[in-house]
Design an enzyme around this catalytic site. Sequence first.
Site, short mmCIF file in Angstrom:
data_model
loop_
_atom_site.label_atom_id
_atom_site.label_comp_id
_atom_site.label_asym_id
_atom_site.label_seq_id
_atom_site.Cartn_x
_atom_site.Cartn_y
_atom_site.Cartn_z
N HIS A 319 29.33 41.23 30.98
CA HIS A 319 29.82 41.76 32.26
C HIS A 319 30.59 40.70 33.02
O HIS A 319 31.69 40.94 33.52
CB HIS A 319 28.63 42.26 33.08
CG HIS A 319 29.00 42.65 34.47
ND1 HIS A 319 29.43 43.90 34.80
CD2 HIS A 319 29.00 41.93 35.63
CE1 HIS A 319 29.68 43.96 36.10
NE2 HIS A 319 29.43 42.77 36.62
N GLU A 320 30.02 39.50 33.12
CA GLU A 320 30.66 38.43 33.87
C GLU A 320 31.98 38.01 33.22
O GLU A 320 32.99 37.79 33.89
CB GLU A 320 29.73 37.22 33.97
CG GLU A 320 28.41 37.49 34.68
CD GLU A 320 28.60 37.97 36.10
OE1 GLU A 320 29.62 37.60 36.73
OE2 GLU A 320 27.74 38.72 36.60
N HIS A 323 35.05 40.09 33.88
CA HIS A 323 35.84 39.77 35.07
C HIS A 323 36.97 38.81 34.73
O HIS A 323 38.10 38.93 35.23
CB HIS A 323 34.94 39.14 36.14
CG HIS A 323 34.01 40.11 36.79
ND1 HIS A 323 34.43 41.27 37.38
CD2 HIS A 323 32.65 40.09 36.94
CE1 HIS A 323 33.39 41.93 37.88
NE2 HIS A 323 32.30 41.24 37.62
#
Length: 401
Positions: A319-320, A323
């Site tokens: 998820h990170e 970004h």
Amino acid sequence: MISLAIPDFGTWEGKIFVGILGFSWATYMWEEYLAYRQRRVYREKVEPPEELKGIMERVTYDKARAYGLDKSNFSLIEGAFNQVLSTGIMVCGGFPALWTASGRLAQWFGFAPDSEIPQTVTFVCLGSLINTFISLPWSTYFTFKVEQKHGFNKQTPGFFLKDKLKKFIVSQMISAPVVSGLVYIIRVGGDYFFLYLWGFTMIVVMFFMTVYPDYIAPLFDKYEPLPEGDLKTKIEELAAQIEFPLTKLYVVEGSKRSAHSNAYFYGFFKNKRIVLYDTLLEEYTPLNENEETKESVKEDKNGKKTGCNTSEVLAVLGHELGHWKLNHVLKFIIISQVNLFLVFSVFGSLYKYSPLYRTFGFYQNQPAFIGLIIVMQFVFAPYNEIPVQTGLGSRTGHMYP
């Protein structure tokens, strides 16, 4: 007796006062209505939704719902207090009173009565000190009552106060030169000072984004390299798969404050680092504990291991890193700088507009930093609400309970 600082409603400053205060209360009531709806969901949705059945255990759902409800109830009371307090500050002339007190204190330290920069630095320091004391009971209750109740708090009262003091000192050491630079540029920058102000702010932001992880964050937390093992290998493979320029992997001592977990990355260009909270990792002893206390720390009161296994950690990092892959960080920096330029441009047009200062009780002088606060916090209040209400607002990190 408290003397009210409400301007004549027939004047421009009176109309501005009504507009600012009215919008503040309208926004507060709307946000409280939304929070009320969320609290009702917390209370009524006792059963997990169909989408979570088979994915989230019932006990985990119940704990998350109870925690969300307690946080919402706390925010209801704290929000009401802060709204009444901010209204009282405006109505009773809190800003000019603090500015006057700052001038007297600056003179006591030997500065001339018309030295705006020392007075502004003193104003910021006193304001931060007052805000710290006002918020201390709230943060103490939330930490040692709400967080403690749900098993998240790991702080002792002594560590809590020491941490608050350290943060206050460091923040003042950072803010003093930055505020001084802002005021100096506004006063000597001429008609196009807002361009220099924007450039100065951009440099400051980039500078602290660079030095904060290596020099400021370690003042508060302990960082250690992630030990060799399967987890480190899998993270490096994940980074290589998406061509993420990973150079270092750290574990930060989050367990001395909270049982919440987090993960993030930082760094410019080809020098990226990933940081994992020790509470995120299932098979990792918190850095502030030893092997003898490992089991008591990494298991909850039901004897179940806390933290995430390797695949779950990779999911969090996925998820990170998404970004980064989608350039969210770069887009956020660009958008924030465009917004900052817009704010400074408007401030450049309004900073000599006397009714704006008289609205807040400044009849004799027009301090540069006060004008900047008025524009950023009050004039731009409707504009600032747009990303919040539309869900376009940015988040600087993700916390995993």
